[in-house]
Design a protein around this motif. Sequence first.
Motif, PDB file in Angstrom:
ATOM      1  N   ASP A 211       0.887  -1.153   0.000  1.00 54.94           N
ATOM      2  CA  ASP A 211       0.000   0.000   0.000  1.00 54.94           C
ATOM      3  C   ASP A 211       0.925   1.203   0.000  1.00 54.94           C
ATOM      4  N   HIS A 212       1.132   1.787  -1.180  1.00 55.91           N
ATOM      5  CA  HIS A 212       2.189   2.804  -1.283  1.00 55.91           C
ATOM      6  C   HIS A 212       1.876   4.049  -0.449  1.00 55.91           C
ATOM      7  N   TYR A 213       0.599   4.224  -0.044  1.00 59.56           N
ATOM      8  CA  TYR A 213       0.256   5.353   0.833  1.00 59.56           C
ATOM      9  C   TYR A 213       1.074   5.298   2.117  1.00 59.56           C
ATOM     10  N   LEU A 214       1.309   4.064   2.583  1.00 62.50           N
ATOM     11  CA  LEU A 214       2.006   3.903   3.860  1.00 62.50           C
ATOM     12  C   LEU A 214       3.449   4.374   3.796  1.00 62.50           C
ATOM     13  N   ALA A 215       3.959   4.499   2.573  1.00 66.27           N
ATOM     14  CA  ALA A 215       5.361   4.908   2.437  1.00 66.27           C
ATOM     15  C   ALA A 215       5.496   6.425   2.351  1.00 66.27           C
ATOM     16  N   LYS A 216       4.384   7.134   2.368  1.00 65.67           N
ATOM     17  CA  LYS A 216       4.482   8.596   2.294  1.00 65.67           C
ATOM     18  C   LYS A 216       4.991   9.124   3.638  1.00 65.67           C
ATOM     19  N   GLU A 217       5.828  10.134   3.553  1.00 69.25           N
ATOM     20  CA  GLU A 217       6.511  10.629   4.754  1.00 69.25           C
ATOM     21  C   GLU A 217       5.522  11.046   5.846  1.00 69.25           C
ATOM     22  N   GLN A 413      -1.205  14.635   1.062  1.00 66.60           N
ATOM     23  CA  GLN A 413      -0.899  15.116  -0.283  1.00 66.60           C
ATOM     24  C   GLN A 413      -1.970  16.092  -0.747  1.00 66.60           C
ATOM     25  N   PRO A 414      -1.675  17.047  -1.620  1.00 69.22           N
ATOM     26  CA  PRO A 414      -0.351  17.290  -2.204  1.00 69.22           C
ATOM     27  C   PRO A 414       0.631  17.916  -1.212  1.00 69.22           C
ATOM     28  N   GLU A 415       0.129  18.665  -0.218  1.00 69.26           N
ATOM     29  CA  GLU A 415       1.070  19.211   0.766  1.00 69.26           C
ATOM     30  C   GLU A 415       1.382  18.132   1.785  1.00 69.26           C
ATOM     31  N   GLU A 416       2.570  18.180   2.335  1.00 64.51           N
ATOM     32  CA  GLU A 416       2.921  17.220   3.379  1.00 64.51           C
ATOM     33  C   GLU A 416       3.235  18.026   4.628  1.00 64.51           C
ATOM     34  N   LYS A 417       2.231  18.147   5.493  1.00 60.90           N
ATOM     35  CA  LYS A 417       2.455  18.977   6.679  1.00 60.90           C
ATOM     36  C   LYS A 417       1.515  18.569   7.813  1.00 60.90           C
ATOM     37  N   ILE A 418       1.823  19.084   8.985  1.00 61.06           N
ATOM     38  CA  ILE A 418       0.968  18.877  10.155  1.00 61.06           C
ATOM     39  C   ILE A 418       0.621  20.259  10.687  1.00 61.06           C
ATOM     40  N   ALA A 419      -0.661  20.494  10.980  1.00 63.00           N
ATOM     41  CA  ALA A 419      -1.050  21.819  11.478  1.00 63.00           C
ATOM     42  C   ALA A 419      -1.942  21.676  12.698  1.00 63.00           C
TER      43      ALA A 419
END
Length: 518
Positions: A211-217, A413-419
């Motif tokens: 599940d390639h989603y799991l590899a997203k940072e 995605q598309p942004e990779e952040k935590i707010a």
Amino acid sequence: MDSVHDDNQVTLQANLADADAVPAQCRRVTPSDPCAIIIFGASGDLTARKILPALYKLYCNNSLPRSFVILGAARSMLTREAFIDKMKEALTGAADPDMERWKTFAESLYYHQIDYTDEESYAALAATLKGLDRKHGTGGNRLLYLAVPPFLYQTIVTAAGRAGLSHEPDCRSCWSRIIVEKPFGSNLETSRSLDNSLHEWFTENQIYRIDHYLAKETVQNILVFRFANAIFEPVWNRQFIEYVDICASETLGVEHRAGYYEQAGVLRDMFQNHMMQLLALIAMEPPARFESEMVRDEKAKLFKSLRSVAMKNLDDHLVLAQYGVGSINGKKVPGYRSEPGVDPQSFTPTYACMKLFIDNWRWEGVPFYLTSGKRLAQKTTRIEVQFKEVPHAVFQNVFTEGINANRLTFSIQPEEKIALTFQAKNPVSASCLRSINMEFSYEGDKDHMFEAYEKVLLDCMNGDQMLFLRQDSEELCWEFLTPLIEDCETCINREKTLKTYGAGTPGPLEAERLKARL
Ligand code: NDP
């Protein structure tokens, strides 16, 4: 860590621009074992768009083993040269714009024409591999990649097993592993049947269900955020959290994949894998250690706690819909039923919004909303954790407006952040609040980050199964979803139950109503 301030926002950015800033022990490990990577379906879309670009980028970053071979296998009659040219074309503008390293990379690239149903064809493939092992010193290690339509998985697994490709020679560092692309079956029964075929030839620790989603940072960061900080976990429960909203929306329609999508629909395509995995990461209990089996044990435990949806109250838990005509970025687009390859009377849902509950001590009574759809207004994948309101309105006699509750958002995605949003007094007014956003973004690190497919391939070569799905979890997710899928496919009132939404809109109103019924 750099911080940037504007009026309503504090942004934190990890300064990893200098790769040397990453301590050596934290860098991803370059696989030490030589290996041959055999891609079944090498003439296809996934190979050209994802697998080969990922392998080439790994090569350019010196992250492939010292000795490797990539052997493309497919039915198409291609010479080795034609295959190499096709792969080169697919790479334009990728890792190495001047393609300086392509020539040496291509020396390890081969093609083998195969008839998937003919066992002799696999014997010839195995013989070719032996020759390549001798030529390139790849030591007999095999990474098989099933990049073919799913109906071929079992045929290939069985024939490859019979040809000895699943065999792990009797030496400490010799291995054979198989990567299986999604979808992993189409319901509980077919996923079990596929597992049975796989287990005839491969043990569970040889099987890598992607599940390639799991590899997203940002997805990986969910566990770090939760379990490497002392301040969040104490409020991560039903006492402080109102609801959790997981959303994966696309602006794209079905594109050229109608053949697959007509059979799959949104529940199989997005929920059975990506949405359930995101749910597990946000809701699971802490593992004793950050080790593959322990993390996967906790995920399975979470899936066991999912409350089955009562079919007689399905409307209170699930909204299914299909996109109609509309416009995306000002451009008119057709409805799903008018897309090429789609049945003009299709009942395939392209959108689902699901409300589910987790029956355990931590989450009792907290709704989890899972939403995914095609041709929506925005392309985004994010998880919102909505905290409860303050228990007592201390400022009711001072501030004119209500107080927004805190919210934590993981953007994938598309942004990779935590707010994290919180309230502060607006300094220019006597009696107003304002919401402040405190953000952590990976924006500055993108050049140094591995893409999902690069990570997946690297982890498989390193024998790390953390990011891959285990059989028990796979089955538990199917067990939960299969009754819903069967109902949506057999319901006599499908015309009534399947809602519609205009392309380019946020989705059907019924989903808003479902979410409003807290
Ligand atoms: P393709 O439709 O491009 O097929 C891959 C290859 O399989 C083709 O090049 C063809 O090779 C062979 N093939 C196709 N149809 C048949 C058939 N009817 N009989 C025999 N062989 C056939 O698939 P993709 O590359 O798009 O996808 C491969 C796998 O990856 C699928 O399981 C898909 O669900 C999964 N996947 C794909 C994604 C994508 O973005 N493409 C994303 C995520 C998962 P040849 O005829 O030369 O043998």
